[in-house]
Design a protein around this motif. Structure first.
Motif, mmCIF file in Angstrom:
data_model
loop_
_atom_site.group_PDB
_atom_site.id
_atom_site.type_symbol
_atom_site.label_atom_id
_atom_site.label_comp_id
_atom_site.label_asym_id
_atom_site.label_seq_id
_atom_site.Cartn_x
_atom_site.Cartn_y
_atom_site.Cartn_z
ATOM 1 N N VAL A 28 0.842 -1.198 0.000
ATOM 2 C CA VAL A 28 0.000 0.000 0.000
ATOM 3 C C VAL A 28 0.873 1.242 0.000
ATOM 4 N N ARG A 29 0.276 2.350 -0.348
ATOM 5 C CA ARG A 29 1.017 3.611 -0.356
ATOM 6 C C ARG A 29 1.448 3.978 1.057
ATOM 7 N N PRO A 30 2.674 4.456 1.220
ATOM 8 C CA PRO A 30 3.120 4.877 2.554
ATOM 9 C C PRO A 30 2.209 5.975 3.100
ATOM 10 N N SER A 31 1.892 5.881 4.362
ATOM 11 C CA SER A 31 1.055 6.873 5.025
ATOM 12 C C SER A 31 1.317 6.772 6.521
ATOM 13 N N PRO A 32 0.847 7.737 7.291
ATOM 14 C CA PRO A 32 1.003 7.623 8.744
ATOM 15 C C PRO A 32 0.341 6.347 9.294
ATOM 16 N N ILE A 33 -0.755 5.940 8.701
ATOM 17 C CA ILE A 33 -1.441 4.733 9.176
ATOM 18 C C ILE A 33 -0.612 3.494 8.885
ATOM 19 N N THR A 34 -0.078 3.359 7.673
ATOM 20 C CA THR A 34 0.716 2.167 7.378
ATOM 21 C C THR A 34 2.028 2.175 8.165
ATOM 22 N N SER A 35 2.592 3.352 8.407
ATOM 23 C CA SER A 35 3.808 3.436 9.231
ATOM 24 C C SER A 35 3.522 2.966 10.652
ATOM 25 N N GLU A 36 2.405 3.411 11.205
ATOM 26 C CA GLU A 36 1.999 2.975 12.548
ATOM 27 C C GLU A 36 1.760 1.473 12.574
ATOM 28 N N ALA A 37 1.088 0.948 11.562
ATOM 29 C CA ALA A 37 0.823 -0.491 11.501
ATOM 30 C C ALA A 37 2.132 -1.279 11.453
ATOM 31 N N LEU A 38 3.068 -0.840 10.637
ATOM 32 C CA LEU A 38 4.346 -1.547 10.540
ATOM 33 C C LEU A 38 5.120 -1.492 11.852
ATOM 34 N N GLU A 39 5.044 -0.391 12.566
ATOM 35 C CA GLU A 39 5.687 -0.287 13.878
ATOM 36 C C GLU A 39 5.055 -1.275 14.855
ATOM 37 N N ARG A 40 3.735 -1.358 14.855
ATOM 38 C CA ARG A 40 3.043 -2.292 15.748
ATOM 39 C C ARG A 40 3.356 -3.746 15.378
ATOM 40 N N ILE A 41 3.429 -4.016 14.092
ATOM 41 C CA ILE A 41 3.741 -5.370 13.627
ATOM 42 C C ILE A 41 5.172 -5.755 14.014
ATOM 43 N N GLY A 42 6.063 -4.792 14.031
ATOM 44 C CA GLY A 42 7.453 -5.073 14.381
ATOM 45 C C GLY A 42 7.674 -5.378 15.853
ATOM 46 N N ALA A 43 6.788 -4.938 16.723
ATOM 47 C CA ALA A 43 6.969 -5.120 18.169
ATOM 48 C C ALA A 43 7.096 -6.586 18.580
ATOM 49 N N PRO A 44 6.236 -7.489 18.116
ATOM 50 C CA PRO A 44 6.422 -8.897 18.506
ATOM 51 C C PRO A 44 7.739 -9.487 18.027
ATOM 52 N N TYR A 45 8.224 -9.036 16.885
ATOM 53 C CA TYR A 45 9.517 -9.519 16.387
ATOM 54 C C TYR A 45 10.647 -9.098 17.319
ATOM 55 N N ARG A 46 10.550 -7.888 17.890
ATOM 56 C CA ARG A 46 11.582 -7.436 18.818
ATOM 57 C C ARG A 46 11.575 -8.286 20.089
ATOM 58 N N ILE A 47 10.406 -8.704 20.523
ATOM 59 C CA ILE A 47 10.322 -9.607 21.681
ATOM 60 C C ILE A 47 10.985 -10.938 21.342
ATOM 61 N N GLU A 48 10.684 -11.453 20.162
ATOM 62 C CA GLU A 48 11.241 -12.744 19.748
ATOM 63 C C GLU A 48 12.769 -12.709 19.668
ATOM 64 N N GLU A 49 13.350 -11.571 19.296
ATOM 65 C CA GLU A 49 14.808 -11.455 19.242
ATOM 66 C C GLU A 49 15.434 -11.746 20.602
ATOM 67 N N HIS A 50 14.762 -11.328 21.680
ATOM 68 C CA HIS A 50 15.300 -11.506 23.031
ATOM 69 C C HIS A 50 15.115 -12.918 23.574
ATOM 70 N N ILE A 51 14.170 -13.664 23.032
ATOM 71 C CA ILE A 51 13.900 -15.003 23.582
ATOM 72 C C ILE A 51 14.321 -16.125 22.637
ATOM 73 N N ARG A 52 14.880 -15.785 21.517
ATOM 74 C CA ARG A 52 15.347 -16.804 20.570
ATOM 75 C C ARG A 52 16.363 -17.704 21.272
ATOM 76 N N GLY A 53 16.170 -19.026 21.131
ATOM 77 C CA GLY A 53 17.087 -19.990 21.723
ATOM 78 C C GLY A 53 16.782 -20.347 23.164
ATOM 79 N N LYS A 54 15.824 -19.681 23.780
ATOM 80 C CA LYS A 54 15.438 -19.987 25.166
ATOM 81 C C LYS A 54 14.540 -21.229 25.172
ATOM 82 N N PRO A 55 14.403 -21.871 26.341
ATOM 83 C CA PRO A 55 13.513 -23.035 26.434
ATOM 84 C C PRO A 55 12.063 -22.646 26.098
#
Length: 118
Positions: A28-55
């Protein structure tokens, strides 16, 4: 909290995908809404970076504590945002696609084994 699937159910394929719809929003065309959505979508990935390899149990615990609130907030934001957009917009379609597949997305939070994929 999101429920864990039983041992038997874990062997069945998930309905849909287990990753946020990042690719859908890139078209979709870049917009404040899509930027916000991408930021929110990225948050779970940042959590996963910290727990990768943990039990698995530790990953599940961290996901329940940290990812579930973010995903709950993301869903509320998607639902509120979609009401402000044209029904025919590409952004609406991308958000609706995500909402239609929400159970597959949040499944990984109830179990320490699945990975959030890209």
């Amino acid at each position: 909290m999101y429920e864990t699937r039983s041992a038997v159910n874990r062997m069945l394929p998930l309905p849909g995908r287990t990753q946020p719809p990042r690719r859908d929003l890139h078209v979709v065309r870049p917009s404040p809404i899509t930027s916000e959505a991408l930021e929110r979508i990225g948050a779970p990935y940042r959590i996963e970076e910290h727990i990768r390899g943990k039990p698995p149990e530790e990953r599940r615990r961290v996901r329940q504590k940290n990812a579930v609130p973010l995903l709950d907030d993301m869903k509320r934001w998607f639902e509120a945002t979609i009401l402000t957009l044209s029904a025919k917009s590409d952004t609406t379609k991308a958000i609706q696609y995500s909402l239609n597949r929400w159970p597959a997305l949040v499944y990984y939070c109830g179990d320490g084994l699945p990975r959030l994929t890209t």
